[in-house]
Design a protein around this motif. Structure first.
Motif, short mmCIF file in Angstrom:
data_model
loop_
_atom_site.label_atom_id
_atom_site.label_comp_id
_atom_site.label_asym_id
_atom_site.label_seq_id
_atom_site.Cartn_x
_atom_site.Cartn_y
_atom_site.Cartn_z
N ASN A 1 -5.73 0.48 -3.58
CA ASN A 1 -4.50 0.90 -3.85
C ASN A 1 -4.19 2.33 -3.44
OD1 ASN A 1 -4.31 -1.62 -5.38
ND2 ASN A 1 -4.93 -0.91 -7.25
N SER A 2 -5.18 3.18 -3.53
CA SER A 2 -4.87 4.63 -3.13
C SER A 2 -4.40 4.58 -1.50
CB SER A 2 -5.95 5.58 -3.36
OG SER A 2 -7.03 4.98 -2.54
N THR A 3 -4.69 3.70 -0.69
CA THR A 3 -4.47 3.62 0.74
C THR A 3 -3.12 2.97 0.69
OG1 THR A 3 -6.75 3.41 1.45
CG2 THR A 3 -5.20 2.80 2.76
N ASP B 1 -0.72 2.91 -1.52
CA ASP B 1 0.21 4.10 -2.20
C ASP B 1 0.80 5.14 -0.87
OD1 ASP B 1 0.24 2.72 -4.38
OD2 ASP B 1 -1.17 4.32 -5.31
#
Ligand code: BGP
Length: 466
Positions: A255-257, A259
Motif C-alpha cells: 500500500n505504501s508503494t 500510495d
C-alpha cells in the motif's frame, strides 16, 4: 584490512551489444540502437570490443587474472532475428562456442537474457508496453533454458528501472520519450510480470540451475531533514527501488508503494491500471528467485521540487552539468562535498552498505545477492601500454569494504562482477568513458591489463581487500 569469504565469486561483467560488435554479422537481426546511433552520429556499437571474435582472448585473460565468472548476455536478435519465429542457427552456435571456451578456461558464465536490446521488430511494436511482446520474451527465455544447458546462472532482465526511465522519462534511450510517467510505470510493471513468468517456467520445468533478476538500485537520501525533502526522497525511492523489490519479493505492490506511485502519477495528470491476474504469476514467482543481482554505482540526494520536469544528462564527461528535476517526485541535487566521476556520478560506498542491510530487513526472502555491476567510468591514461588507474582502485576498495561490512552484518552476498571486464561501448557515452580491468585499443582490438586488473587478481587470490 578487511576480508571476503573464501568462496566469494570475483567476476567481470559485459553485455552483448556493448561488447560483441558484429552488429550485422552472423545473421543477427537489427535492434533499435543500430539506427538510433547512426542518426545521432556520435558513435556506434561497431566495433565495440569485438567480443564476437575476441572472446577466446578475453576468457584467457579471465583465467590469467583469476576472474572466476563472466557476466554476459545473449543478444535476442542473434537467436531470433525478428524477435520470434525462425531461429538463426549461426547465433545459437556462436553462444555454444562461447560457453565451450568458458568451460575450457574455468570461467563460469552468468547469463542475462535481456540487456537493453529488444529486437527492432518488437521494439517498433511498443517494446514492453505491448503485452504481446511479453509472450515473445517468455518464449525466447524458454528457448534459452532448453538450448543452453551449459548455463547454470540465468538473469531474466538487466535493469528494468533504467529501461523504463531511459525510454520514457529521461528520453536518453530510443524512442527518446520524455516525462511520460504512465508509460514508465506500465513498462516497469510489464517487465516485472515478464520476469515472473520466465521464473515460473524455469521452476515448473525443473531446469537445472538458478534464476534471478538484475536490478539497478540506487539509494535515495533526503537533501535535508525537512518533511518536504524527506517526502521527495521517499517518492523517488518508491518508483526506483521499492516498486521493483515489492514486485520481485512480494509479488504485489504494498500500500505504501502504491500510495507513492499514485501521488507521482496524479501530479503528472495520469493513472495506470494493472491487470489483477498478473499478480497470480508474480506472487508465485516471489518465493522462487534464487538470487538478486544488484547494479549499484551511485546514490542520490533528493529535495522537494514543484516545477515542471527538466533534465540534462551528462553524456560527455563535462563535470557539473547533470540536472535532474522531475515533476511530482523531486530534484536530485549536486553534492559538492562528495567525490564524483567526470559524469557526475556520486561516489558513496556507504550507500551500497545501507542498501544491502535494508534488503535483508525489508525482504527477508531475498535468498542471496550478487553485485552484478559496480565500477568507475574513467578517462584512462594510456602510456606505452601502461594504465595507472588508481582512482578506480580507490573506488573499488571503498565498495568492497562496504560489501565486506554487510556480509559481517549478516547479508548473504555471494559474489561481485566489476563493470566492466574489458573496456566496452557505453550506450550514451560512447568510447571515452572506460570501465574495464583491461584497456581496449578499439582500433587494433589489443587488450592491456590496467593497474586495477593486477589489484583485482590479488584480491581474488587472497580474498583480502588490499
Ligand atoms: C548500467 C548498464 C550497463 C552499463 C553501465 C554503465 O546501467 O547495465 O550496460 O552501461 O550501466 O553505464 P554507462 O555506460 O552509461 O556509464
Amino acid at each position: 584490512m578487511r576480508n571476503l569469504p573464501k568462496d566469494f565469486i570475483m567476476g567481470g561483467a559485459t553485455a552483448a551489444y556493448q561488447a560483441e560488435g558484429a552488429t550485422m554479422e552472423g545473421g543477427k537481426g537489427p535492434v533499435a540502437w543500430d539506427e538510433f546511433l547512426i542518426e545521432k552520429g556520435r558513435y556506434t556499437a561497431e566495433p565495440a570490443s569485438d567480443f564476437y571474435h575476441q572472446f577466446p582472448i578475453d576468457l584467457e585473460l579471465c583465467e590469467k587474472f583469476k576472474i572466476d565468472s563472466i557476466r554476459m548476455s545473449i543478444a535476442w536478435s542473434r537467436i531470433f532475428p525478428n524477435g520470434f519465429g525462425e531461429v538463426n542457427q549461426e547465433g545459437v552456435d556462436y553462444y555454444h562456442s562461447v560457453f565451450a571456451e568458458c568451460r575450457k578456461r574455468n570461467v563460469m558464465p552468468f547469463v542475462t537474457i535481456h540487456h537493453f536490446d529488444t529486437p527492432k521488430t518488437l521494439f517498433d511494436n511498443g517494446d514492453f508496453l505491448n503485452r504481446e511482446n511479453v509472450e515473445h520474451f517468455v518464449n525466447f527465455a524458454k528457448f534459452c533454458f532448453e538450448e543452453f544447458t551449459e548455463v547454470h546462472y540465468w538473469s531474466t532482465f538487466n535493469e528494468i528501472y533504467p529501461v523504463a526511465t531511459n525510454q520514457y522519462l529521461t528520453g536518453a534511450f530510443p524512442p527518446e520519450i520524455q516525462f511520460d510517467l504512465k508509460k514508465t510505470v506500465t513498462c516497469l510493471h510489464n517487465m516485472m510480470w515478464a520476469h515472473a513468468r520466465a521464473v515460473n517456467i524455469f521452476k515448473e520445468n525443473n531446469y537445472e540451475g538458478e534464476i534471478g533478476v538484475v536490478h539497478s538500485l540506487e539509494p535515495k537520501y533526503p537533501a535535508s531533514d525537512s518533511p518536504e525533502d524527506l517526502h521527495a526522497a521517499m517518492l523517488d525511492d518508491a518508483l526506483s527501488v521499492k516498486f521493483l523489490l515489492d514486485a520481485t519479493y512480494l509479488g504485489y505492490y504494498s500500500n505504501s508503494t502504491m500510495d507513492a506511485i499514485t501521488e507521482i502519477l496524479e501530479a503528472n495528470e495520469t493513472s495506470v491500471e494493472f491487470d489483477e491476474n498478473d499478480f497470480i504469476e508474480m506472487k508465485k514467482a516471489a518465493t522462487r528467485n534464487d538470487y538478486l543481482g544488484i547494479n549499484n554505482y551511485h546514490s542520490h540526494w533528493v529535495k522537494e521540487y514543484k516545477g515542471e520536469s527538466t533534465l540534462h544528462y551528462n553524456t560527455t564527461g563535462k563535470k557539473g552539468t547533470q540536472v535532474y528535476k522531475i515533476k511530482g517526485i523531486g530534484e536530485r541535487i549536486k553534492r559538492d562535498d562528495l567525490p564524483k566521476t567526470d559524469w557526475d556520478w556520486i561516489i558513496y560506498p556507504e550507500g551500497l552498505y545501507d542498501l544491502l542491510v535494508r534488503i535483508k530487513q525489508d525482504y527477508p526472502n531475498y535468498n542471496k545477492i550478487y553485485i552484478t555491476e559496480n565500477g568507475m567510468g574513467y578517462k584512462d591514461h594510456f602510456e606505452e601500454g601502461i594504465i595507472m588507474d588508481e582512482p578506480r582502485i580507490d573506488y573499488l576498495r571503498g565498495y568492497f569494504n562496504s560489501i565486506s561490512r554487510a556480509i559481517e552484518d549478516g547479508v548473504n552476498v555471494k559474489g561481485y562482477f566489476i563493470w566492466s571486464l574489458m573496456d566496452v561501448f557505453s550506450w550514451v557515452n560512447g568510447y571515452n568513458k572506460r570501465y574495464g580491468l583491461f584497456y581496449v585499443d578499439f582500433e587494433t582490438q589489443k587488450r592491456y591489463p590496467k593497474e586495477s586488473a593486477y589489484w583485482y587478481k590479488l584480491v581474488s587470490e587472497t580474498k583480502t581487500i588490499i
